[in-house]
Design an enzyme around this catalytic site. Sequence first.
Site, PDB file in Angstrom:
ATOM      1  N   LYS A 123       4.485 -41.888  18.603  1.00 38.27           N
ATOM      2  CA  LYS A 123       5.721 -42.257  17.912  1.00 38.27           C
ATOM      3  C   LYS A 123       6.443 -43.358  18.683  1.00 38.27           C
ATOM      4  O   LYS A 123       6.934 -44.328  18.104  1.00 38.27           O
ATOM      5  CB  LYS A 123       6.617 -41.014  17.752  1.00 38.27           C
ATOM      6  CG  LYS A 123       6.041 -40.009  16.764  1.00 38.27           C
ATOM      7  CD  LYS A 123       6.737 -38.665  16.773  1.00 38.27           C
ATOM      8  CE  LYS A 123       5.983 -37.690  15.852  1.00 38.27           C
ATOM      9  NZ  LYS A 123       6.486 -36.332  15.879  1.00 38.27           N
TER      10      LYS A 123
ATOM     11  N   GLN B  69      10.627 -32.468  18.918  1.00 39.59           N
ATOM     12  CA  GLN B  69       9.197 -32.270  18.665  1.00 39.59           C
ATOM     13  C   GLN B  69       8.869 -30.778  18.606  1.00 39.59           C
ATOM     14  O   GLN B  69       9.204 -30.023  19.518  1.00 39.59           O
ATOM     15  CB  GLN B  69       8.371 -32.966  19.767  1.00 39.59           C
ATOM     16  CG  GLN B  69       6.876 -32.872  19.568  1.00 39.59           C
ATOM     17  CD  GLN B  69       6.394 -33.608  18.304  1.00 39.59           C
ATOM     18  OE1 GLN B  69       6.813 -34.711  18.013  1.00 39.59           O
ATOM     19  NE2 GLN B  69       5.516 -32.970  17.547  1.00 39.59           N
TER      20      GLN B  69
ATOM     21  N   ASP C 164      13.247 -36.585  10.782  1.00 43.78           N
ATOM     22  CA  ASP C 164      12.071 -35.771  10.440  1.00 43.78           C
ATOM     23  C   ASP C 164      12.229 -35.164   9.050  1.00 43.78           C
ATOM     24  O   ASP C 164      11.269 -34.665   8.468  1.00 43.78           O
ATOM     25  CB  ASP C 164      11.916 -34.613  11.455  1.00 43.78           C
ATOM     26  CG  ASP C 164      10.777 -34.851  12.428  1.00 43.78           C
ATOM     27  OD1 ASP C 164       9.878 -35.661  12.105  1.00 43.78           O
ATOM     28  OD2 ASP C 164      10.784 -34.235  13.510  1.00 43.78           O
TER      29      ASP C 164
END
Length: 290
Positions: free
Chosen positions: A52, A96, A119
């Site tokens: 990422k 995460q 997200d």
Amino acid sequence: MQLLDGKYLSGVLVEEVKVRVAQLTEKGAKVPGLVALLVGENPASQSYVRNKMKLCEKVGFQSKTIRLNADISQEDLLLEVKKLNEDQNVDGFIVQLPLPKHINETEVTLAIDPKKDVDGFHPINFGKMAQGLPCFLPATPFGILQFLERYNIDVSGKKCVVLGRSNIVGSPISILLSRKATPGNATVTLCHSRTKNIEKYTQEADIIVAALGIPNYLKADMVKEGAVIIDVGINRIEDASRKSGYKLVGDVDFESVAPKSSFITPVPGGVGPMTVMSLIMNTMLAAENR
Ligand code: NAD
């Protein structure tokens, strides 16, 4: 059969985001910024976050990984989230997953400011998605929609079968494909671990999204000729011939299914790269919204 090439498509989208970054900064706005909170030492999570951050660099974003010890308390993690919610330099951030067992993931997700939830996991974004309102779409389903749109795959009126009902993939993609939108307007069947005779549904499907986490689950005799196959699964299976001792396979038995399909995503190199790219596109949107 045509391959839905995630590496290629994400390359195209990188160039588009670069242009949007330039347009934004020309107006005097700051460069978009993404932060990743990484808790503990899970090797897969470390590798996802690395990818990422690399992509952020490629498109010209500011990016940062905040590493936290695996034994961090729930309260301290929530404090970190609060700091990022308030930091004016941060357009979007992710925590995460998975988090260590002692952490309540739901509470952490709920603590993220929905305007920075790139997200797309916060229930506010999920609810807006379900109602077709502007929001951050969850990254993997967003990537799947990009495939369908950019490869001009007709979805309207088609029979779609989604395998798996997770909050981050199966459930949202089933909603998105059935929405009155483009791509969308499909007739969607959501199959899960309690569904009986799954092959009855998959054999009739024009489009199949496999997101169940079972290596090579979908076989050729379960799909009809010409179906579009989106393989979300990422499974490590032992492979003594490789230095690492393992290889990655999807939820679809690629070798047998590919010749029957009209379009198919490979694993690796299909949905995975598009998921990371979607995070970048959401962060771009967050910066533009600000
Ligand atoms: P999950 O692992 O949380 O849940 C699995 C789902 O599959 C459940 O809803 C369950 O009901 C269903 N299921 C399990 N066994 C089944 C069976 N025999 N028949 C039908 N349904 C069954 O789901 P997830 O988090 O969406 O992950 C699914 C897979 O996708 C995993 O391999 C994961 O690693 C991968 N994944 C990939 C990406 C990507 O970017 N490519 C992103 C997220 C997840």
